[in-house]
Design a protein around this motif. Structure first.
Motif, short mmCIF file in Angstrom:
data_model
loop_
_atom_site.label_atom_id
_atom_site.label_comp_id
_atom_site.label_asym_id
_atom_site.label_seq_id
_atom_site.Cartn_x
_atom_site.Cartn_y
_atom_site.Cartn_z
N VAL A 50 0.88 -1.16 0.00
CA VAL A 50 0.00 0.00 0.00
C VAL A 50 0.92 1.22 0.00
O VAL A 50 2.01 1.19 0.57
CB VAL A 50 -0.98 0.02 1.20
N GLU A 51 0.47 2.27 -0.67
CA GLU A 51 1.29 3.46 -0.80
C GLU A 51 0.52 4.66 -0.26
O GLU A 51 -0.69 4.76 -0.46
CB GLU A 51 1.67 3.66 -2.26
N TYR A 52 1.25 5.55 0.39
CA TYR A 52 0.65 6.73 1.02
C TYR A 52 1.32 8.00 0.52
O TYR A 52 2.55 8.06 0.45
CB TYR A 52 0.81 6.64 2.55
N ALA A 53 0.51 8.99 0.19
CA ALA A 53 1.03 10.31 -0.14
C ALA A 53 1.31 11.02 1.19
O ALA A 53 0.44 11.06 2.07
CB ALA A 53 0.01 11.09 -0.96
N LEU A 54 2.50 11.53 1.31
CA LEU A 54 2.89 12.17 2.57
C LEU A 54 2.65 13.67 2.52
O LEU A 54 3.08 14.35 1.59
CB LEU A 54 4.38 11.92 2.84
N ALA A 55 1.95 14.17 3.53
CA ALA A 55 1.76 15.61 3.66
C ALA A 55 3.10 16.22 4.08
O ALA A 55 3.98 15.53 4.59
CB ALA A 55 0.68 15.90 4.71
N THR A 56 3.24 17.52 3.87
CA THR A 56 4.50 18.17 4.23
C THR A 56 4.80 18.07 5.72
O THR A 56 5.96 18.07 6.11
CB THR A 56 4.49 19.66 3.80
N LYS A 135 7.59 11.75 -2.61
CA LYS A 135 6.68 12.22 -1.56
C LYS A 135 5.70 11.13 -1.13
O LYS A 135 4.65 11.42 -0.56
CB LYS A 135 5.92 13.45 -2.05
N ASN A 136 6.05 9.88 -1.41
CA ASN A 136 5.19 8.75 -1.05
C ASN A 136 5.94 7.78 -0.15
O ASN A 136 7.17 7.69 -0.20
CB ASN A 136 4.72 8.00 -2.30
N MET A 137 5.17 7.05 0.64
CA MET A 137 5.73 5.99 1.48
C MET A 137 5.05 4.69 1.08
O MET A 137 3.83 4.61 1.01
CB MET A 137 5.46 6.30 2.96
N ARG A 138 5.86 3.68 0.77
CA ARG A 138 5.33 2.37 0.38
C ARG A 138 5.56 1.38 1.51
O ARG A 138 6.67 1.24 2.02
CB ARG A 138 6.01 1.88 -0.88
#
Length: 144
Positions: A50-56, A135-138
């Motif tokens: 699963v991949e997540y878009a990371l906020a600043t 800018k993503n975390m997998r």
């Protein structure tokens, strides 16, 4: 005439993997907060993630520190498996516009995939890797 054959064992395994991906979203929201926005996922045996878009302002571990990454993976894995142990129905509803929403572990999202009926059917989840990609975390995982 058309004949169709479904490999029931494989279909159930894929449903378990897919549902586990959604349940990881619940655990990540609990552990990492709102700075990790669920994005794409891949729920098949050859490398589910699963991949997540990371906020600043997202809280992320030091990716150079293998101990910090391992600790976060362990926290997410523990939270996910606690949810599995607690159990709960997986609910799918179609709204008036035709949008299908699946709710797993109390978190709903649009989804057309196949899922287990109860999260206890997932078995257990092992978080195997955490990778930052721009800018993503997998988050990679397996099920047992």
């Amino acid at each position: 005439e058309v004949e169709q054959c479904v490999d029931a064992d494989l279909r159930i395994r894929h449903a378990r993997l897919h549902s586990a991906g959604h349940l990881l979203d619940v655990a990540v929201a609990t552990i990492c907060g709102t700075g990790w926005e669920p994005g794409k996922g891949y729920h098949f045996e050859d490398g589910p993630y699963v991949e997540y878009a990371l906020a600043t302002d997202a809280i992320v571990p030091n990716m150079q520190d293998s101990g910090a990454k391992a600790a976060l993976c362990a926290q997410i894995e523990e939270a996910t498996n606690a949810l599995i142990t607690s159990g709960g129905a997986v609910d799918a509803k179609i709204d008036s516009s035709g949008m299908r929403t699946v709710t797993v572990g109390g978190l709903g999202c649009p989804c057309g995939g196949t899922h287990v009926r109860n999260i206890t059917e997932i078995g257990s989840v092992k978080v195997t890797q955490l990778q930052k990609k721009k800018k993503n975390m997998r988050l990679s995982y397996t099920i047992a």
